[in-house]
Design an enzyme around this catalytic site. Sequence first.
Site, PDB file in Angstrom:
ATOM      1  N   ASP A 129    -111.231  23.634  -9.390  1.00 37.44           N
ATOM      2  CA  ASP A 129    -112.287  22.634  -9.265  1.00 37.44           C
ATOM      3  C   ASP A 129    -113.624  23.187  -9.755  1.00 37.44           C
ATOM      4  OD1 ASP A 129    -113.154  20.078  -8.628  1.00 37.44           O
ATOM      5  OD2 ASP A 129    -113.740  20.625  -6.586  1.00 37.44           O
ATOM      6  N   CYS A 183     -94.839   4.996  -4.874  1.00 33.55           N
ATOM      7  CA  CYS A 183     -95.602   4.166  -3.937  1.00 33.55           C
ATOM      8  C   CYS A 183     -94.923   2.822  -3.661  1.00 33.55           C
ATOM      9  CB  CYS A 183     -97.014   3.919  -4.473  1.00 33.55           C
ATOM     10  SG  CYS A 183     -98.081   5.373  -4.414  1.00 33.55           S
ATOM     11  N   CYS A 189    -102.965   2.558   1.871  1.00 29.99           N
ATOM     12  CA  CYS A 189    -104.163   3.332   1.543  1.00 29.99           C
ATOM     13  C   CYS A 189    -105.297   2.420   1.089  1.00 29.99           C
ATOM     14  CB  CYS A 189    -103.854   4.377   0.473  1.00 29.99           C
ATOM     15  SG  CYS A 189    -103.211   3.722  -1.083  1.00 29.99           S
ATOM     16  N   CYS A 193    -109.262   1.461   3.525  1.00 34.20           N
ATOM     17  CA  CYS A 193    -110.593   1.911   3.129  1.00 34.20           C
ATOM     18  C   CYS A 193    -111.682   1.105   3.839  1.00 34.20           C
ATOM     19  CB  CYS A 193    -110.774   1.803   1.622  1.00 34.20           C
ATOM     20  SG  CYS A 193    -112.401   2.371   1.069  1.00 34.20           S
ATOM     21  N   CYS A 209    -117.143   4.875  -2.117  1.00 30.82           N
ATOM     22  CA  CYS A 209    -116.267   5.803  -1.385  1.00 30.82           C
ATOM     23  C   CYS A 209    -117.079   6.623  -0.381  1.00 30.82           C
ATOM     24  CB  CYS A 209    -115.553   6.713  -2.378  1.00 30.82           C
ATOM     25  SG  CYS A 209    -114.534   7.992  -1.604  1.00 30.82           S
ATOM     26  N   CYS A 239    -107.633   6.863   3.801  1.00 28.75           N
ATOM     27  CA  CYS A 239    -106.610   6.473   2.825  1.00 28.75           C
ATOM     28  C   CYS A 239    -105.506   7.520   2.731  1.00 28.75           C
ATOM     29  CB  CYS A 239    -107.235   6.196   1.460  1.00 28.75           C
ATOM     30  SG  CYS A 239    -108.024   7.617   0.669  1.00 28.75           S
TER      31      CYS A 239
END
Length: 378
Positions: A129, A183, A189, A193, A209, A239
């Site tokens: 990252d 999925c 999910c 939210c 978000c 989520c």
Amino acid sequence: MKAALRERGAALGFDLVRVAAPDAIPEAPERLRAWLEAGRHGSMGWMADPDGRRAAPRNLWPEVRSIVMVGVNYGPESDPLAPLAQPDRGTISVYAQGRDYHDVIKGRLKEFAGFLASRAEADVKVFVDTAPVMEKPLAQAAGLGWQGKHTVLVSREFGNWLFLGAIFTTAALPVDPPERDRCGSCRRCLDACPTRAFPAPYQLDARRCISYLTIESKDHVPADLREGIGNRIFGCDDCLAVCPWNKFAVTGREARLAAREDLIAPPLAELVRLDDAAFRKRFAGTPIKRTGRDRFVRNVLIAIGNSRDRRLAKEAIPLLEDPSPLVRAMAVWALSRLLDGRSFSGLAARHAAQETDTNVLGEWQEGAARLAETEHAA
């Protein structure tokens, strides 16, 4: 070579080790371009990819021939959503409840890369990252899991709880088959939210978000999204936590990934009193420290406002004189939700007249108007 890699990776604490080709994500450039053009990255300007390095690994390093993707399990020991039922306490995302995962993984990954370089007589580059690398699409291409409808990687073995790292190498390694999307028709999910950050399956609008709002955003949180934040003071696991695939997940095993007790549902009254020195001391070695005291206290004040606990008003009042306008503004907002109109007006008479920041002044005005309307309706 692959067997030796997996054996060495497991010895270093990597739960998954797989290999992808550098050209395994040909759809990534167009998907990234569309996301950026829609402005869904918010203020994360570093996500822009003018030279194509993020979407095409060979643009980042032309010599790369293989990408080794690793995953480290950080599955929580308990229900990460349980603190949401304690409005006088803060909810911190699972990944941030212990040591900074960059520090945990990078040292191991460098050692792993050294092993690969020696065995394969190849050059290597390590990423955790820290560079324009699209870890999740590459992890799916390598077979670690698939990107769910919430855009997070889902693993059959570890659910939604994997830290990712990448080793780019000039060695030509056999690639692993990609993981397929599993999925199905599930949309738990998306429905979970609190701020409706998913305009469609497999699409995330970061501007809505909670993880973006409480961690990445350096600005005031939009008023219409504050209530949805609840008591989430750093990140959001909703989520991730509702995904049915978590039932197969094994909880994090290593002490270095274990949660700190003081970061599991800490009292808001305690956190809102932190000055910069106390903040740095308390969160040393954690991802929270990178956000800084002002943004963190901003988040805590939003949680205090959402708590509806009038006892917490006394904790917000001193922050009406805080040096940071981010903090002052959210102190005003919190108090407008905890106090009656008369008490709020008394504070405004003492503090608003001395205020110079337009955003803070706006909170005083909006708070007064909201309270007047509420009391009139009653």
